[in-house]
Scaffold this active site. Structure first.
Site, short mmCIF file in Angstrom:
data_model
loop_
_atom_site.label_atom_id
_atom_site.label_comp_id
_atom_site.label_asym_id
_atom_site.label_seq_id
_atom_site.Cartn_x
_atom_site.Cartn_y
_atom_site.Cartn_z
N ASN A 77 4.00 2.69 -11.63
CA ASN A 77 4.05 2.52 -10.18
C ASN A 77 2.81 3.06 -9.46
O ASN A 77 2.81 3.16 -8.24
CB ASN A 77 5.30 3.19 -9.61
N MET A 86 -0.05 4.10 -4.68
CA MET A 86 1.27 4.10 -5.29
C MET A 86 2.30 3.38 -4.43
O MET A 86 2.15 3.20 -3.23
CB MET A 86 1.72 5.51 -5.61
N CYS A 87 3.36 2.96 -5.15
CA CYS A 87 4.41 2.20 -4.51
C CYS A 87 5.69 3.01 -4.64
O CYS A 87 6.16 3.25 -5.73
CB CYS A 87 4.56 0.88 -5.25
N ILE A 88 6.20 3.44 -3.51
CA ILE A 88 7.41 4.27 -3.57
C ILE A 88 8.34 3.84 -2.44
O ILE A 88 7.90 3.62 -1.31
CB ILE A 88 7.03 5.78 -3.54
N ASP A 120 9.42 -2.55 -10.12
CA ASP A 120 8.64 -2.61 -8.88
C ASP A 120 7.24 -2.08 -9.18
O ASP A 120 6.70 -1.27 -8.44
CB ASP A 120 9.33 -1.77 -7.81
#
Lengths: 150, 426
Positions: A77, A86-88, A120
């Site tokens: 991620n 980053m993807c959160i 994701d």
């Protein structure tokens, strides 16, 4: 109001920092935090030290903070480059709420290190490896920690 | 389009060998012969090339090879002195052939013979005494055992008439084949003004064709058009109904706060300040506010207040800068608002101070009035629970486009919800 709330949140986190997380201000700018996060025990990142940069927009808390890894990390991620974007979930615009706190964001990052979300992913190859070859993924992640996060 | 009538009459035709007169006269039926076969009594065996006009021509019997078997067979049916090609004026007149349908072989011979001349139509009849309509064109009687090739070979149309009609025609053809003195009432005809004994008196056949589109056709077309129009109308109506249902469904879900309006691009800015003003506004007062022992602080509803910032809240509380009431003051139950003084405003993270102004959203979450006003400028949702703060009856103009966009968004959300479910901490 933004500065007031950020200051309060900073004070709260500094006074009783969660385990493995240290925060400091970048040049006394309350909108730019330096975060040092220890790789959580039990994860392939254990033993590593990760530097993150947290930017709080002027519209905070109505707009979500922006978080990136300054230390390179091998993780589905987080982009595996110098940017470390980053993807959160909590930071996504459709799920960000003004009542969400920075502490919750940092804890979510820790969770993400413990348990990546391959569905994701930003790094599809790493996500595939995580899903199909868990031991291989852990070996590579540990190698990356030795190389970049010591 | 179809044959209306086959009419055969007797024509007096000047013999151009001796006169320049081209005057053709049709003889009166009382001194000659006339026959009409209506469409109900004939059968079209094959339709030839249509020129768009009535078919007409001298009536004759095509010659067969005198040595042929068919010639012998037809002798009993076709009189010797019947009108043949040789009995007609030498000219390029069109022709209508007549012959009995004896068998497949002989019919083929007759057709082949007729094809050699400018024949425009061929009338066949089955030998016999029947006066009824000939068998249907699909009947095996008319099979020439060549897979229908004969129908394509002929340039002319082929009709079938009743046996008696054909026989009568054949008899008349034998009567009107010689010169004027030999034909019935010949002396009368020769005495007519302009008549001459050398003139031709022959049978002539008109085949009247109706080219106008029949009433039935018009009716069918109207019915088909009607059905099509009604189908289109029904489909449109159903579509409109479905869209209407979808719109009202979206409206209801919006009212229930299930729709993420911001994701659909509907921003707070489209909502009147009047609505924000109508949200319940309270002032926290009473000595017990900071007193933990009194868990239920007294909260009083206020009229709408012009609001500057939370630093000014003390002034607000004194009522110094209250605006005159322009909208209905919010109504609350008689009982006081049950907020624990330990609670903080989720937006600025500060505690609710004594004498501070707070607003309460329909979802029962309470914030500093200044904070929530700021928040509502960028979001229509409660900062804590993300439930829409819009009034029950508020909804943007719901278009079909919005319905589609919402459906697409819902699908997207459903797929990402699985991923992020564990991180949602509402």
């Amino acid at each position: 109001m933004a500065a007031k709330r950020i200051t309060r949140e900073y004070a709260e986190i500094s006074e009783s920092p969660p385990s493995g997380i240290n925060v400091s201000l970048d040049n006394d700018n309350v909108h730019k935090w330096n975060v040092v996060m220890a790789g959580p025990e039990g994860s392939p990142y254990a033993g590593g030290t990760f530097h993150l940069s947290l930017t709080l927009p002027p519209e905070y808390p109505f707009k979500a903070p922006v978080l990136s890894f300054k230390t390179r990390i091998y993780h589905p991620n987080v982009t595996n480059d110098e940017k470390g974007s980053m993807c959160i979930g909590i930071l996504k615009s459709e799920s960000w709420k003004p009542s969400s706190k920075i502490l919750a964001v940092l804890l979510a990052v820790q969770d993400l290190l413990r348990e990546p979300v391959p569905d994701d992913a930003l790094e599809a190859q790493i996500a595939d490896k995580f899903k199909n070859d868990r031991p291989g993924f852990e070996r590579d992640a540990k190698d990356a920690v030795k190389r970049w996060a010591k | 389009m179809g044959v209306e009538q086959i009419e055969t009459v007797v024509l007096l035709f000047p013999n151009i060998a001796w006169t320049k007169s081209q005057k053709v006269a049709q003889l009166q039926p009382d001194i000659s012969f006339a026959q009409a076969v209506n469409k109900g009594a004939l059968e079209i065996l094959s339709a030839g090339f249509s020129s768009g006009h009535d078919i007409r021509g001298f009536t004759y019997v095509p010659d067969l090879d005198t040595k042929s078997y068919c010639h012998k067979l037809s002798e009993s049916l076709v009189p010797n002195n019947v009108t043949r090609l040789a009995d007609l004026p030498r000219s390029d007149f069109t022709l209508v052939a007549v012959a009995p349908w004896i068998n497949a072989e002989c019919t083929q011979e007759y057709l082949a013979s007729a094809r050699a001349y400018p024949t425009r139509a061929f009338l066949f009849y089955l030998p016999g005494n029947s006066s009824s309509k000939p068998p249907h064109s699909k009947s095996p009687v008319w099979n020439l055992e060549d897979q229908g090739l004969w129908k394509k070979t002929n340039r002319f149309s082929v009709y079938a008439v009743a046996s008696t009609t054909g026989t009568q025609l054949m008899r008349q053809l034998s009567l009107y084949s010689g010169n004027m003195t030999q034909v019935p009432d010949g002396h009368v005809l020769a005495a007519l003004p302009g008549g001459d004994s050398r003139d031709y008196v022959r049978l002539y056949t008109y085949i009247h064709i109706n080219y106008t589109v029949g009433f039935q056709m018009v009716l069918y077309l109207t019915i088909i058009a009607g059905i099509l129009i009604s189908i289109i109308c029904t489909a449109t109506l159903v579509l409109k109904l479905v869209q209407r249902l979808q719109r009202s469904d979206l409206q209801q879900r919006m009212a229930r706060g299930e729709v993420d309006l911001e994701a659909l691009g509907i921003k707070r800015s489209s909502i009147a300040q009047l609505f924000i003003d109508s949200l319940p506004l309270y002032i926290c007062q009473g000595a017990g506010w900071h007193d933990i022992s009194k868990t239920v602080p007294r909260v009083q509803p206020l009229a709408p207040v012009s609001y500057l910032s939370d630093e000014d809240s003390d002034d607000q509380a004194t009522g110094a800068s209250w605006k005159p009431s322009t909208i209905t003051p919010p109504t609350i139950p008689e009982s006081t608002l049950n907020i624990s003084p330990e609670l903080h405003c989720a937006i600025c993270a500060n505690a609710f101070e004594r004498e501070g102004l707070v607003r309460r959203l329909p979802c029962c979450h309470t914030f500093h009035a200044a904070c929530i006003e700021l928040s509502l400028q960028s979001s229509t949702m409660c900062p804590v629970c993300r439930i829409s703060v819009l009034p029950y009856d508020y909804h943007p103009k719901i278009t079909n486009c919005l319905v589609r966009r919402e459906r697409k968004f819902r699908k997207l959300q459903a797929s990402s919800a699985r991923t992020w479910q564990e991180q949602a901490d509402c």
